[in-house]
Write a protein that holds these residues in place. Structure first.
Motif, PDB file in Angstrom:
ATOM      1  N   ILE A  67       0.810  -1.218   0.000  1.00 13.45           N
ATOM      2  CA  ILE A  67       0.000   0.000   0.000  1.00 13.45           C
ATOM      3  C   ILE A  67       0.843   1.268   0.000  1.00 13.45           C
ATOM      4  O   ILE A  67       0.524   2.223  -0.702  1.00 13.45           O
ATOM      5  CB  ILE A  67      -0.979  -0.019   1.186  1.00 13.45           C
ATOM      6  N   GLY A  68       1.899   1.280   0.749  1.00 16.57           N
ATOM      7  CA  GLY A  68       2.747   2.471   0.808  1.00 16.57           C
ATOM      8  C   GLY A  68       1.981   3.679   1.317  1.00 16.57           C
ATOM      9  O   GLY A  68       1.312   3.605   2.342  1.00 16.57           O
ATOM     10  N   THR A  69       2.029   4.770   0.566  1.00 20.39           N
ATOM     11  CA  THR A  69       1.375   6.017   0.993  1.00 20.39           C
ATOM     12  C   THR A  69       0.021   6.232   0.318  1.00 20.39           C
ATOM     13  O   THR A  69      -0.554   7.313   0.434  1.00 20.39           O
ATOM     14  CB  THR A  69       2.282   7.225   0.697  1.00 20.39           C
ATOM     15  N   LYS A  70      -0.479   5.237  -0.363  1.00 21.06           N
ATOM     16  CA  LYS A  70      -1.767   5.384  -1.053  1.00 21.06           C
ATOM     17  C   LYS A  70      -2.902   5.562  -0.039  1.00 21.06           C
ATOM     18  O   LYS A  70      -2.862   5.016   1.055  1.00 21.06           O
ATOM     19  CB  LYS A  70      -2.030   4.180  -1.948  1.00 21.06           C
ATOM     20  N   LYS A  71      -3.911   6.305  -0.443  1.00 16.78           N
ATOM     21  CA  LYS A  71      -5.068   6.563   0.407  1.00 16.78           C
ATOM     22  C   LYS A  71      -6.106   5.456   0.221  1.00 16.78           C
ATOM     23  O   LYS A  71      -6.463   5.114  -0.898  1.00 16.78           O
ATOM     24  CB  LYS A  71      -5.686   7.906   0.061  1.00 16.78           C
ATOM     25  N   ILE A  72      -6.585   4.953   1.334  1.00 16.66           N
ATOM     26  CA  ILE A  72      -7.574   3.890   1.350  1.00 16.66           C
ATOM     27  C   ILE A  72      -8.921   4.489   1.749  1.00 16.66           C
ATOM     28  O   ILE A  72      -9.001   5.259   2.704  1.00 16.66           O
ATOM     29  CB  ILE A  72      -7.183   2.800   2.365  1.00 16.66           C
ATOM     30  N   THR A  73      -9.961   4.106   1.012  1.00 20.91           N
ATOM     31  CA  THR A  73     -11.317   4.478   1.400  1.00 20.91           C
ATOM     32  C   THR A  73     -12.133   3.204   1.509  1.00 20.91           C
ATOM     33  O   THR A  73     -12.141   2.385   0.594  1.00 20.91           O
ATOM     34  CB  THR A  73     -11.979   5.417   0.372  1.00 20.91           C
ATOM     35  N   THR A  74     -12.794   3.044   2.645  1.00 21.53           N
ATOM     36  CA  THR A  74     -13.683   1.906   2.856  1.00 21.53           C
ATOM     37  C   THR A  74     -15.117   2.410   2.762  1.00 21.53           C
ATOM     38  O   THR A  74     -15.365   3.616   2.655  1.00 21.53           O
ATOM     39  CB  THR A  74     -13.455   1.278   4.243  1.00 21.53           C
ATOM     40  N   ILE A  75     -16.071   1.507   2.857  1.00 17.43           N
ATOM     41  CA  ILE A  75     -17.477   1.906   2.825  1.00 17.43           C
ATOM     42  C   ILE A  75     -17.777   2.898   3.952  1.00 17.43           C
ATOM     43  O   ILE A  75     -18.581   3.816   3.772  1.00 17.43           O
ATOM     44  CB  ILE A  75     -18.422   0.672   2.872  1.00 17.43           C
ATOM     45  N   GLU A  76     -17.099   2.765   5.082  1.00 15.96           N
ATOM     46  CA  GLU A  76     -17.315   3.703   6.191  1.00 15.96           C
ATOM     47  C   GLU A  76     -16.879   5.115   5.827  1.00 15.96           C
ATOM     48  O   GLU A  76     -17.381   6.085   6.386  1.00 15.96           O
ATOM     49  CB  GLU A  76     -16.538   3.258   7.442  1.00 15.96           C
ATOM     50  N   GLY A  77     -15.940   5.235   4.880  1.00 15.68           N
ATOM     51  CA  GLY A  77     -15.421   6.547   4.501  1.00 15.68           C
ATOM     52  C   GLY A  77     -16.022   7.105   3.227  1.00 15.68           C
ATOM     53  O   GLY A  77     -15.646   8.194   2.793  1.00 15.68           O
ATOM     54  N   LEU A  78     -16.959   6.387   2.614  1.00 11.79           N
ATOM     55  CA  LEU A  78     -17.551   6.876   1.375  1.00 11.79           C
ATOM     56  C   LEU A  78     -18.262   8.197   1.615  1.00 11.79           C
ATOM     57  O   LEU A  78     -18.158   9.128   0.814  1.00 11.79           O
ATOM     58  CB  LEU A  78     -18.513   5.831   0.805  1.00 11.79           C
ATOM     59  N   SER A  79     -18.978   8.310   2.724  1.00 10.63           N
ATOM     60  CA  SER A  79     -19.542   9.584   3.172  1.00 10.63           C
ATOM     61  C   SER A  79     -19.821   9.465   4.663  1.00 10.63           C
ATOM     62  O   SER A  79     -20.056   8.375   5.172  1.00 10.63           O
ATOM     63  CB  SER A  79     -20.822   9.940   2.418  1.00 10.63           C
ATOM     64  N   ALA A  80     -19.796  10.586   5.326  1.00  7.78           N
ATOM     65  CA  ALA A  80     -19.971  10.573   6.778  1.00  7.78           C
ATOM     66  C   ALA A  80     -21.394  10.221   7.199  1.00  7.78           C
ATOM     67  O   ALA A  80     -21.614   9.656   8.259  1.00  7.78           O
ATOM     68  CB  ALA A  80     -19.572  11.928   7.361  1.00  7.78           C
ATOM     69  N   ASN A  81     -22.370  10.556   6.362  1.00  9.98           N
ATOM     70  CA  ASN A  81     -23.758  10.400   6.781  1.00  9.98           C
ATOM     71  C   ASN A  81     -24.649   9.730   5.734  1.00  9.98           C
ATOM     72  O   ASN A  81     -25.856   9.974   5.711  1.00  9.98           O
ATOM     73  CB  ASN A  81     -24.331  11.765   7.158  1.00  9.98           C
ATOM     74  N   GLY A  82     -24.056   8.933   4.860  1.00  8.64           N
ATOM     75  CA  GLY A  82     -24.840   8.229   3.855  1.00  8.64           C
ATOM     76  C   GLY A  82     -25.336   9.097   2.720  1.00  8.64           C
ATOM     77  O   GLY A  82     -26.308   8.764   2.051  1.00  8.64           O
ATOM     78  N   GLU A  83     -24.666  10.203   2.482  1.00  6.97           N
ATOM     79  CA  GLU A  83     -25.108  11.152   1.462  1.00  6.97           C
ATOM     80  C   GLU A  83     -24.410  10.990   0.115  1.00  6.97           C
ATOM     81  O   GLU A  83     -24.655  11.784  -0.797  1.00  6.97           O
ATOM     82  CB  GLU A  83     -24.918  12.590   1.971  1.00  6.97           C
ATOM     83  N   HIS A  84     -23.568  10.002  -0.024  1.00  7.71           N
ATOM     84  CA  HIS A  84     -22.938   9.770  -1.323  1.00  7.71           C
ATOM     85  C   HIS A  84     -24.039   9.362  -2.301  1.00  7.71           C
ATOM     86  O   HIS A  84     -24.969   8.632  -1.926  1.00  7.71           O
ATOM     87  CB  HIS A  84     -21.882   8.669  -1.208  1.00  7.71           C
ATOM     88  N   PRO A  85     -23.982   9.821  -3.554  1.00 11.93           N
ATOM     89  CA  PRO A  85     -25.030   9.474  -4.521  1.00 11.93           C
ATOM     90  C   PRO A  85     -25.292   7.971  -4.649  1.00 11.93           C
ATOM     91  O   PRO A  85     -26.444   7.555  -4.817  1.00 11.93           O
ATOM     92  CB  PRO A  85     -24.497  10.050  -5.839  1.00 11.93           C
ATOM     93  N   VAL A  86     -24.257   7.170  -4.544  1.00 12.79           N
ATOM     94  CA  VAL A  86     -24.442   5.720  -4.624  1.00 12.79           C
ATOM     95  C   VAL A  86     -25.229   5.227  -3.418  1.00 12.79           C
ATOM     96  O   VAL A  86     -26.167   4.428  -3.559  1.00 12.79           O
ATOM     97  CB  VAL A  86     -23.084   4.992  -4.757  1.00 12.79           C
TER      98      VAL A  86
END
Length: 153
Positions: A67-86
């Motif tokens: 992984i090194g310095t790459k940024k990881i996003t999990t489902i928990e980080g997709l949006s703070a309050n479920g507001e992502h369009p998906v």
């Protein structure tokens, strides 16, 4: 054991794990981020999909040492309050049945829509093809991806 600093969902985490430990197990067992699911363990089902610098990857076969310095996003980080369009589209169309695969489905869809904001039905079908849903909600998944595309800003 080796120490790794991982940037996950815009936070830094320090873990001490074996270098060949799959990211999935670091997320779930070491950090308590259990939204990412174990499905097959061989990168074939998509339940373990996360984003690595915005690209959908299968965390069950990705060693933490890669992984090194790459940024990881999990489902928990997709949006703070479920507001992502998906997430909104998934809820609006009541996509999940058992729900087990849905985090991986949403992460795949979000990465796909970030690269192709106005996809055709065929492009959605192709992009989502690698994610397995044992309940067979494929038609609702495709409809939700198309709806999410209309909700993007």
């Amino acid at each position: 054991m080796a120490n790794y600093t991982l940037q996950i969902n815009n936070k830094n985490y320090r873990v001490d794990v074996e270098e060949d430990t799959p990211l999935l197990w670091v997320l779930r067992d070491n950090l308590g981020l259990v939204g990412t699911k174990y499905g097959c363990g061989i990168a074939q089902c998509g339940a373990c999909t996360v984003h690595l610098n915005g690209i959908a990857v299968r965390s069950c076969v990705l060693p933490v040492s890669a992984i090194g310095t790459k940024k990881i996003t999990t489902i928990e980080g997709l949006s703070a309050n479920g507001e992502h369009p998906v997430q909104k589209a998934w809820s609006e169309l009541d996509v999940p049945q058992c729900g087990y695969c849905q985090a991986g489905q949403m992460m795949t869809a979000a990465a796909f829509l970030s690269k192709n904001p106005k996809p055709s039905f065929e492009q959605i079908e192709e992009a989502m093809n690698g994610n397995i849903c044992r309940c067979g909600t494929y038609h609702r998944i495709r409809e939700a991806v198309a709806l999410a595309a209309t909700k993007r800003k």
